[in-house]
Write a protein that holds these residues in place. Structure first.
Motif: not given
Length: 283
Positions: A92-117
């Motif tokens: 059950r905890l694994v599924s929660l960590r998978e959601t965290r991973h998706e959050r990280n991908k979205l967050l880093i995508g936004r940082l890249q959109e802001l021009g951060i390498p």
């Protein structure tokens, strides 16, 4: 020995910088009777902490900090005396960590959109060699520091990663009520973490009514007024009052959030948590 316990600490199993054994050693040096290992959405650090504690004469409380979202913001629920060896609970905890991973991908995508390498690969490289690659926002903040984008962890959260930050994202997660239910159904005791961070006392009261076992009164991010208010609510509703440093190791030379052992609860609270969990497990 001080008959107190630090009931909120993190290790390398999630976003802390210390091995579980180091948390136990620091608790012993602080004169504590017990320390809880409460990593984000994982119990991977608990066995090593228990092994280290065996020779030090200190109790390790198996715990977890479950991530959820309520009213558009992160809400964390601490679980104590959870079945860390139970396969179903771990899955059950694994599924929660998978959601965290998706959050990280979205967050880093936004940082890249802001021009951060910044790249997902470089952030996740920070966890190579560990047993559980459970990446959190502090790891992203460290990468931003190394890139020279910010000068501190706090600046990273204020500018980019926190609720008001330019890159903040919050994908669908379980609700706080579901987090409480998850912990209780597993046989643990459910405690609301750092309520002072949420700026939503009506939500805190809603979760108390839903069925919290306790509330984290003594936390570095709860001010004196909040501690007094949460103490009154705990007394009114028969909740267990807990406390913890939310120690994540060191960011540079400073402990983050606070040094292990600086915010604690009496062992009476530990016994109350133990009793609640034992009754839930039918012991």
């Amino acid at each position: 020995m001080n008959q107190r316990a630090d009931l909120h600490t993190h290790t390398k199993a999630s976003d802390g910088t210390c091995e579980p054994a180091e948390n136990v050693r620091l608790a012993k040096e602080a004169g504590l009777a017990a320390v809880a290992i409460t990593d984000h959405d994982t119990v991977a650090g608990v066995p090593a902490a228990l092994a280290a504690a065996a020779s030090l004469g200190i109790e390790v409380i198996p715990g977890v900090e479950v991530s959820s979202v309520g009213r558009g913001q992160d809400i964390h629920v601490l679980g104590y005396f959870v079945p860390y060896e139970d396969t179903a609970f771990q899955e059950r905890l694994v599924s929660l960590r998978e959601t965290r991973h998706e959050r990280n991908k979205l967050l880093i995508g936004r940082l890249q959109e802001l021009g951060i390498p910044i790249t997902l690969e470089n952030v996740y490289r920070r966890k190579q060699g560990t047993t559980d690659k459970n990446i959190g926002r502090p790891h992203i903040a460290e990468e931003l520091m190394e890139l020279g984008v910010v000068g501190s962890i706090n600046e990273a959260f204020e500018k980019y990663l926190g609720r008001e930050g330019a890159a903040y994202v919050n994908p669908p997660r379980i609700t706080p009520q579901e987090a409480i239910t998850l912990i209780k159904e597993a046989g643990g005791a459910a405690v609301l973490a750092h309520p002072g961070l949420y700026d939503a006392d009506d939500l805190v009261q809603e979760l108390i009514s839903f069925g919290l076992d306790g509330i984290e009164v003594n936390h570095p991010d709860n001010d004196a007024e909040q501690r007094a208010r949460y103490t009154a609510w705990a007394q009114e509703h028969g909740l267990i009052m807990t406390g913890g440093s939310d120690f994540h190791g060191w960011r540079g030379e400073e402990p983050f959030h606070a040094m292990l052992g600086t915010h604690t609860a009496p062992m009476e609270a530990v016994e109350q948590l133990r009793e609640v969990a034992a009754k839930r497990k039918g012991k």
